[in-house]
Motif scaffolding. Structure first.
Motif, PDB file in Angstrom:
ATOM      1  N   GLY A 106     -50.228 120.479  65.294  1.00  0.00           N
ATOM      2  CA  GLY A 106     -49.227 121.544  65.387  1.00  0.00           C
ATOM      3  C   GLY A 106     -49.696 122.712  66.229  1.00  0.00           C
ATOM      4  O   GLY A 106     -48.943 123.250  67.050  1.00  0.00           O
ATOM      5  N   THR A 107     -50.961 123.110  66.048  1.00  0.00           N
ATOM      6  CA  THR A 107     -51.501 124.224  66.833  1.00  0.00           C
ATOM      7  C   THR A 107     -51.628 123.840  68.306  1.00  0.00           C
ATOM      8  O   THR A 107     -51.354 124.649  69.201  1.00  0.00           O
ATOM      9  N   SER A 108     -52.031 122.589  68.566  1.00  0.00           N
ATOM     10  CA  SER A 108     -52.136 122.122  69.955  1.00  0.00           C
ATOM     11  C   SER A 108     -50.776 122.161  70.642  1.00  0.00           C
ATOM     12  O   SER A 108     -50.660 122.590  71.799  1.00  0.00           O
ATOM     13  N   VAL A 120     -43.810 112.540  68.796  1.00  0.00           N
ATOM     14  CA  VAL A 120     -44.075 113.674  67.895  1.00  0.00           C
ATOM     15  C   VAL A 120     -42.847 113.936  67.031  1.00  0.00           C
ATOM     16  O   VAL A 120     -42.947 114.132  65.812  1.00  0.00           O
ATOM     17  N   LEU A 121     -41.682 113.937  67.644  1.00  0.00           N
ATOM     18  CA  LEU A 121     -40.439 114.183  66.903  1.00  0.00           C
ATOM     19  C   LEU A 121     -40.200 113.126  65.828  1.00  0.00           C
ATOM     20  O   LEU A 121     -39.605 113.394  64.782  1.00  0.00           O
ATOM     21  N   LYS A 122     -40.702 111.931  66.081  1.00  0.00           N
ATOM     22  CA  LYS A 122     -40.482 110.823  65.142  1.00  0.00           C
ATOM     23  C   LYS A 122     -41.420 110.879  63.938  1.00  0.00           C
ATOM     24  O   LYS A 122     -41.016 110.483  62.838  1.00  0.00           O
ATOM     25  N   GLY A 123     -42.627 111.375  64.139  1.00  0.00           N
ATOM     26  CA  GLY A 123     -43.577 111.147  63.062  1.00  0.00           C
ATOM     27  C   GLY A 123     -44.538 112.245  62.677  1.00  0.00           C
ATOM     28  O   GLY A 123     -45.474 111.991  61.932  1.00  0.00           O
ATOM     29  N   ARG A 124     -44.373 113.468  63.160  1.00  0.00           N
ATOM     30  CA  ARG A 124     -45.340 114.504  62.827  1.00  0.00           C
ATOM     31  C   ARG A 124     -44.727 115.516  61.863  1.00  0.00           C
ATOM     32  O   ARG A 124     -43.613 115.358  61.382  1.00  0.00           O
ATOM     33  N   SER A 125     -45.476 116.572  61.596  1.00  0.00           N
ATOM     34  CA  SER A 125     -45.019 117.625  60.688  1.00  0.00           C
ATOM     35  C   SER A 125     -43.905 118.441  61.326  1.00  0.00           C
ATOM     36  O   SER A 125     -43.674 118.366  62.539  1.00  0.00           O
ATOM     37  N   LEU A 126     -43.246 119.255  60.505  1.00  0.00           N
ATOM     38  CA  LEU A 126     -42.173 120.102  61.030  1.00  0.00           C
ATOM     39  C   LEU A 126     -42.704 121.098  62.061  1.00  0.00           C
ATOM     40  O   LEU A 126     -42.023 121.407  63.039  1.00  0.00           O
ATOM     41  N   SER A 184     -45.200 120.550  64.118  1.00  0.00           N
ATOM     42  CA  SER A 184     -45.387 119.786  65.351  1.00  0.00           C
ATOM     43  C   SER A 184     -44.046 119.478  66.005  1.00  0.00           C
ATOM     44  O   SER A 184     -43.907 119.550  67.233  1.00  0.00           O
ATOM     45  N   LYS A 185     -43.067 119.119  65.203  1.00  0.00           N
ATOM     46  CA  LYS A 185     -41.731 118.817  65.742  1.00  0.00           C
ATOM     47  C   LYS A 185     -41.158 120.040  66.455  1.00  0.00           C
ATOM     48  O   LYS A 185     -40.537 119.922  67.518  1.00  0.00           O
ATOM     49  N   GLU A 186     -41.365 121.225  65.852  1.00  0.00           N
ATOM     50  CA  GLU A 186     -40.855 122.448  66.470  1.00  0.00           C
ATOM     51  C   GLU A 186     -41.531 122.698  67.818  1.00  0.00           C
ATOM     52  O   GLU A 186     -40.879 123.054  68.799  1.00  0.00           O
ATOM     53  N   GLY A 187     -42.848 122.474  67.882  1.00  0.00           N
ATOM     54  CA  GLY A 187     -43.572 122.642  69.142  1.00  0.00           C
ATOM     55  C   GLY A 187     -43.098 121.662  70.198  1.00  0.00           C
ATOM     56  O   GLY A 187     -42.893 122.029  71.362  1.00  0.00           O
ATOM     57  N   ALA A 188     -42.909 120.402  69.794  1.00  0.00           N
ATOM     58  CA  ALA A 188     -42.441 119.383  70.737  1.00  0.00           C
ATOM     59  C   ALA A 188     -41.040 119.706  71.238  1.00  0.00           C
ATOM     60  O   ALA A 188     -40.737 119.534  72.433  1.00  0.00           O
ATOM     61  N   ALA A 189     -40.188 120.184  70.339  1.00  0.00           N
ATOM     62  CA  ALA A 189     -38.819 120.537  70.732  1.00  0.00           C
ATOM     63  C   ALA A 189     -38.818 121.704  71.718  1.00  0.00           C
ATOM     64  O   ALA A 189     -38.054 121.707  72.697  1.00  0.00           O
ATOM     65  N   CYS A 226     -31.192 116.942  63.427  1.00  0.00           N
ATOM     66  CA  CYS A 226     -30.086 117.893  63.246  1.00  0.00           C
ATOM     67  C   CYS A 226     -29.635 117.944  61.790  1.00  0.00           C
ATOM     68  O   CYS A 226     -29.020 118.921  61.355  1.00  0.00           O
ATOM     69  N   VAL A 227     -29.960 116.903  61.045  1.00  0.00           N
ATOM     70  CA  VAL A 227     -29.559 116.822  59.637  1.00  0.00           C
ATOM     71  C   VAL A 227     -30.730 117.130  58.708  1.00  0.00           C
ATOM     72  O   VAL A 227     -30.588 117.862  57.730  1.00  0.00           O
ATOM     73  N   ARG A 228     -31.900 116.591  59.040  1.00  0.00           N
ATOM     74  CA  ARG A 228     -33.033 116.637  58.117  1.00  0.00           C
ATOM     75  C   ARG A 228     -34.100 117.668  58.470  1.00  0.00           C
ATOM     76  O   ARG A 228     -35.000 117.913  57.669  1.00  0.00           O
ATOM     77  N   GLY A 229     -34.046 118.256  59.635  1.00  0.00           N
ATOM     78  CA  GLY A 229     -35.096 119.181  60.038  1.00  0.00           C
ATOM     79  C   GLY A 229     -34.947 120.550  59.396  1.00  0.00           C
ATOM     80  O   GLY A 229     -33.961 120.841  58.711  1.00  0.00           O
ATOM     81  N   SER A 230     -35.958 121.399  59.614  1.00  0.00           N
ATOM     82  CA  SER A 230     -35.844 122.790  59.190  1.00  0.00           C
ATOM     83  C   SER A 230     -34.761 123.464  60.024  1.00  0.00           C
ATOM     84  O   SER A 230     -34.269 122.895  61.003  1.00  0.00           O
ATOM     85  N   VAL A 231     -34.389 124.679  59.643  1.00  0.00           N
ATOM     86  CA  VAL A 231     -33.333 125.384  60.375  1.00  0.00           C
ATOM     87  C   VAL A 231     -33.696 125.506  61.851  1.00  0.00           C
ATOM     88  O   VAL A 231     -32.877 125.233  62.738  1.00  0.00           O
TER      89      VAL A 231
END
Length: 311
Positions: free
Chosen positions: A201-203, A233-239, A241-246, A277-282
């Motif tokens: 996530g930090t990376s 990353v979007l498929k399998g990491r923490s929220l 990490s997903k936010e960083g990838a997005a 869009c359904v399951r992620g954080s805001v």
């Protein structure tokens, strides 16, 4: 009340002067005792930190001890300097070039203890929070050293190194230095090669910061299958990490239609975004929705172009 405060301040001042005299002893035990007292004094009070910093010769004396051959002396002197750095008004005066070079050596020299390396990284991060210090670290070569240290780390100290790097690359010049030092490849390797979600996530957060500037964005665009990497990353990491990838994908999509086209050619990309869009954080939901809209627009433009060609 004022007399009590005055008496207390006087005792602290006397203790500081005694400790500074003791740290110049030839005895490691005496130095250790003095530094333990200074670390304790500066931990509890911002006024105590100011008093120590204002004592003539105090900071250079303590900074010199960070290069001691004794690991405990290194650690205690770094801890004292870190405590001082907690006062915002002391950050600039602490970051003189000699101290920065001491910190650089603690990061790069494997003979120093891991605790010293971690504290040095934390101190760099703290000092770099003062914007005027960021360029100093760039001039001193700290950015390149951090990139190299992250590449050679084994995870135990990587988080501290990455946090320092994240703070430094807020400054455009340091971003350029980091990219030239190969930071994009190093950070992507961390993301792909670790199960530690904090490190990943930090990376990704550092990569997102780099992508704000042309140098960082171009470095990402030149990476093979960067869109697929971010999809994984979007498929399998923490929220986090997903936010960083997005964030990275949004910047890539804004800058390059080719990246959007690459995403459209990956069958599961839209499905993964729809799920987020359904399951992620805001914040992740908002970013996933924006990515879907960008993809839909490029797809629509492409369809309209095809239709015009057949008209």
């Amino acid at each position: 009340m004022s007399s009590v405060i005055s008496s207390s301040s006087s005792r602290v001042f006397d203790a500081i002067n005694e400790c500074l005299f003791m740290v110049q002893s030839d005895s490691t035990e005496v130095q250790e005792k003095a530094l333990q007292m200074l670390a304790s004094i500066t931990k509890v009070s911002s006024q105590n930190r100011t008093s120590l910093a204002q004592t003539e010769g105090a900071i250079p004396t303590i900074a010199t001890l960070t290069n001691s051959s004794s690991p405990i002396i290194q650690t205690l002197s770094l801890l004292t300097l870190f405590n001082l750095s907690l006062n915002p008004d002391l950050k600039q005066s602490l970051a003189d070039m000699e101290t920065i070079y001491y910190l650089n050596s603690l990061i790069t020299n494997s003979s120093f203890s891991l605790d010293s390396s971690k504290l040095a990284s934390s101190l760099i991060c703290s000092l770099a929070m003062h914007d005027k210090n960021k360029a100093k670290f760039g001039v001193a070569g700290t950015v390149q050293l951090l990139v190299k240290a992250v590449e050679g780390s084994h995870g135990s100290d990587a988080h501290h190194l990455l946090s320092s790097l994240a703070e430094l690359v807020h400054f455009h010049g340091n971003c350029t230095l980091a990219v030239r030092a190969g930071v994009v490849a190093v950070l992507l390797k961390v993301v792909k090669g670790t199960d530690n979600e904090d490190l990943a996530g930090t990376s990704l957060a550092v990569l997102s910061l780099l992508a704000r500037f042309d140098e960082g964005l171009n470095g990402l665009k030149k990476t093979d299958e960067i869109v697929r990497v971010m999809l994984n990353v979007l498929k399998g990491r923490s929220l986090l990490s997903k936010e960083g990838a997005a964030d990275i994908l949004i910047r890539l999509f804004d800058d390059s239609e080719d990246c959007v086209t690459e995403a459209l050619m990956l069958p599961e990309f839209s499905t993964v975004l729809a799920d987020l869009c359904v399951r992620g954080s805001v914040r992740v939901r908002d970013k996933a929705d924006l990515l879907m809209k960008k993809m839909a627009q490029v797809s629509l433009d492409s369809d309209m172009e095809v239709c015009s060609l057949h008209a």
